[in-house]
Design a protein around this motif. Structure first.
Motif, PDB file in Angstrom:
ATOM      1  N   THR A   1       0.842  -1.192   0.000  1.00 24.05           N
ATOM      2  CA  THR A   1       0.000   0.000   0.000  1.00 24.05           C
ATOM      3  C   THR A   1       0.883   1.250   0.000  1.00 24.05           C
ATOM      4  O   THR A   1       2.073   1.191   0.322  1.00 24.05           O
ATOM      5  CB  THR A   1      -0.898   0.030   1.248  1.00 24.05           C
ATOM      6  N   ASP A   2       0.277   2.400  -0.323  1.00 18.49           N
ATOM      7  CA  ASP A   2       1.025   3.660  -0.309  1.00 18.49           C
ATOM      8  C   ASP A   2       1.571   3.965   1.085  1.00 18.49           C
ATOM      9  O   ASP A   2       2.692   4.478   1.224  1.00 18.49           O
ATOM     10  CB  ASP A   2       0.131   4.807  -0.783  1.00 18.49           C
ATOM     11  N   GLU A   3       0.802   3.646   2.099  1.00 14.80           N
ATOM     12  CA  GLU A   3       1.248   3.871   3.486  1.00 14.80           C
ATOM     13  C   GLU A   3       2.505   3.061   3.788  1.00 14.80           C
ATOM     14  O   GLU A   3       3.467   3.570   4.381  1.00 14.80           O
ATOM     15  CB  GLU A   3       0.123   3.473   4.449  1.00 14.80           C
ATOM     16  N   ALA A   4       2.510   1.802   3.371  1.00 11.47           N
ATOM     17  CA  ALA A   4       3.672   0.945   3.618  1.00 11.47           C
ATOM     18  C   ALA A   4       4.884   1.426   2.830  1.00 11.47           C
ATOM     19  O   ALA A   4       6.013   1.418   3.337  1.00 11.47           O
ATOM     20  CB  ALA A   4       3.337  -0.500   3.246  1.00 11.47           C
ATOM     21  N   LYS A   5       4.656   1.852   1.583  1.00  9.48           N
ATOM     22  CA  LYS A   5       5.761   2.374   0.768  1.00  9.48           C
ATOM     23  C   LYS A   5       6.410   3.578   1.435  1.00  9.48           C
ATOM     24  O   LYS A   5       7.640   3.688   1.479  1.00  9.48           O
ATOM     25  CB  LYS A   5       5.267   2.779  -0.620  1.00  9.48           C
TER      26      LYS A   5
END
Length: 258
Positions: A210-214
């Motif tokens: 996800t964008d958050e994890a990236k």
């Protein structure tokens, strides 16, 4: 059912430490459902109950949710840039020894590619390669260093002869090359990152997060690199706001820490 899947990934997190909420749900759920159905479990509750008691089934599950597709010098034009531009610039700024981290290294093609490049074209440089992955099965294969011919299609014949041994229909990495690489288990979303790294290679992995994890991972990579250190990402993983992470674009898919 969606709730069934949510309960399943909560159980997986407690069991393995792998947080599937940080992976793109549609892709991950499809991959796990396919494996669950293949093994004959009617729902996620029954499947997790089996994973708790069957180590082989659990190992297969972890192998499936991690992405183990690689080859030597994958996207060869980028490796050419690494050899001709990035490494000379990096080495000019740093006295050896240098530390390279192959993050999410899968079955080892990437760290062995790096070791061959440094040995062959930068013979005076002392280096160490840390190669990590979340999947024990992938790490075991990497340590063995045995590959089908297809995985080496981008390696010139002379380099194959120098660094690998041909055996029937496969190649085996020569022992002297293995000594440069230390393999370790590592979860990019959970474990401590190496520090004072000169070059991080993490390619074709972050597209599944996800964008958050990236954002979390890019921030951690920046912390792990020394100033002027370089991050090498995959061909679908451009960082659209590199300054946010103390990065500056150096070349396509190469970022250095400022």
């Amino acid at each position: 059912m969606k709730d069934d899947y949510i309960a399943f990934i909560d159980h997986v997190m407690r069991k393995t430490g792998i947080d599937l909420k940080l992976y793109k749900e549609r892709q991950m759920k499809r991959r796990i459902t396919s494996l669950r159905n293949k093994r004959g479990y009617p729902d996620f509750k029954a499947y997790f109950k089996a994973l708790e008691t069957n180590e082989e089934l659990l190992a297969e599950f972890i192998d499936r949710i991690t992405i183990n597709v690689s080859e030597f010098y994958r996207n060869p034009k980028r490796w050419q840039v690494l050899k001709e531009t990035i490494l000379p610039s990096l080495l000019k700024e740093q006295t050896s020894p240098i530390t390279i981290w192959s993050a999410a290294c899968s079955t080892g093609e990437e760290p062995y590619s790096m070791a061959i490049m440094l040995n062959e074209y930068f013979p005076d440089v002392n280096f160490q390669i840390i190669a990590t992955d979340i999947d024990n099965n992938a790490l075991a294969k990497a340590k063995m260093g045995i590959y089908q011919k297809q995985a080496l299609k981008e390696v010139p014949v002379l380099l194959k002869e120098k660094y690998l041994t041909e055996k029937a229909d496969f190649y085996s990495v020569k022992p002297f090359l293995k000594q440069y690489i230390t393999y370790k288990k590592h979860n990019l979303l959970k474990d401590r990152y190496p520090q004072h790294v000169d070059l991080i290679i993490c390619r074709n992995v972050l597209i599944y997060f996800t964008d958050e994890a990236k954002e979390f991972i890019y921030g951690q990579f920046a912390n792990a690199l020394r100033t002027e250190g370089v991050l090498f990402v995959g061909s679908t993983e451009q960082i659209f706001n590199p300054a946010k992470y103390q990065f500056r674009l150096m070349d396509t898919f190469f970022y250095h820490k400022v």
